[in-house]
Design a protein around this motif. Sequence first.
Motif, PDB file in Angstrom:
ATOM      1  N   ASN A  67      -6.170  -4.549  -9.841  1.00 30.49           N
ATOM      2  CA  ASN A  67      -6.174  -3.722  -8.616  1.00 30.49           C
ATOM      3  C   ASN A  67      -7.279  -2.676  -8.628  1.00 30.49           C
ATOM      4  O   ASN A  67      -7.983  -2.485  -7.630  1.00 30.49           O
ATOM      5  CB  ASN A  67      -4.814  -3.042  -8.430  1.00 30.49           C
ATOM      6  N   ASP A  71     -10.235  -2.680  -5.875  1.00 30.47           N
ATOM      7  CA  ASP A  71     -10.491  -1.575  -4.922  1.00 30.47           C
ATOM      8  C   ASP A  71     -11.925  -1.078  -5.028  1.00 30.47           C
ATOM      9  O   ASP A  71     -12.589  -0.818  -4.024  1.00 30.47           O
ATOM     10  CB  ASP A  71      -9.524  -0.415  -5.200  1.00 30.47           C
ATOM     11  N   SER A  74     -14.241  -3.664  -3.541  1.00 31.21           N
ATOM     12  CA  SER A  74     -14.054  -3.729  -2.089  1.00 31.21           C
ATOM     13  C   SER A  74     -14.833  -2.593  -1.406  1.00 31.21           C
ATOM     14  O   SER A  74     -15.528  -2.789  -0.409  1.00 31.21           O
ATOM     15  CB  SER A  74     -12.558  -3.645  -1.803  1.00 31.21           C
TER      16      SER A  74
END
Length: 345
Positions: A67, A71, A74
Amino acid sequence: MKEKIDLLCSEIESKINSVSTKKELNDLKVEYLGKKGIITELQSGIKDASDKKEYGSEVNRARTTFNDNFDKKSAEIELEELNKKLESENIDISLPALDIPVGSPNILENIIEEVEEVFMSMGYDVVDGPEIEEDKYNFELLNIPKGHPARDAQDTFYIEDENILLRSQTSPVQAREMLKAGGDKPIRMICPGKTYRRDADDATHSHQFMQIEGLLVDKNISLSDLKGTFDVIAKKLFGENCETRFRPSYYQFTEPSVETDISCFVCKGKGCSLCKNTGWITVSGAGMVHPNVLKNCGYDPKVWSGFAFGFGAERLAMLKYGINDIRTFYQTDLRESKAFDRRDV
Ligand code: DAH
């Protein structure tokens, strides 16, 4: 277990690092966290683990690693896309601007606007009337019954039958406005608009032209009010030194009737070809509204009086701008209109 997760975490980091699009990134999410994803499957293996606590926390470490890296990547991709977009939309302000051609109002529009401004400053309304008119308004209510010889000079175009015509003057708007006002209110109006006559076109005649009609009805109105009003408009249009005079004339809808003259602005009264050596130039017909017209239109001539006038818009513009062919107004030549444009463009 720890070594296995260490390996998985570095695999996750390097895979996420190697992608460059949102799609690739989302595919990795499916690969690791989807229903059959690597981390999801590891998670379900907890039931067989000997040390469930350690197993659970190691799997969570892998999930958190995924994660966090997801993130970060992204946000990087979004920033990159935004930068690309900004770059592609960059405006080069050093390029020459597009040349957008700008139009210009017709010369008649200019002169009408100028006249409207003067009359509005004296409290007049600017009104409209129909160009396809009834005989009743164009002639009969104006004291010109059927068969009257004055109709000859105003022969026009008839539509369907002899009662529907293209108005030969803007004077029918006088009748319309009086009837509308109901006979008990003062009126101050001007009406610029198109008019038609059965004329052959040449340098000074046109089958279609424009007039600017004016009407004032109130109590105790006299010819001197008309003279004062005419004086104002003449000075505004032709300069403060412009002199005015009235000459007796005849119209069916005014009594007395006058021709209104301005002093010749070319020769200053000495005599020249423009004023035909008289020193004066006629610019409109006018007079005191005939009692029959007041009566026909619902006003009691014992109580009310008024004056009316009619300018030829082309004539005013020809004089003011020194134009010698009436057809200039209808040829929509931008060079002409631009030369007399009053707007600040
Ligand atoms: N309607 C007249 C014409 O076309 C011009 C005119 C004369 C208008 C006298 C008026 C007026 O209102 O009072 O020749």
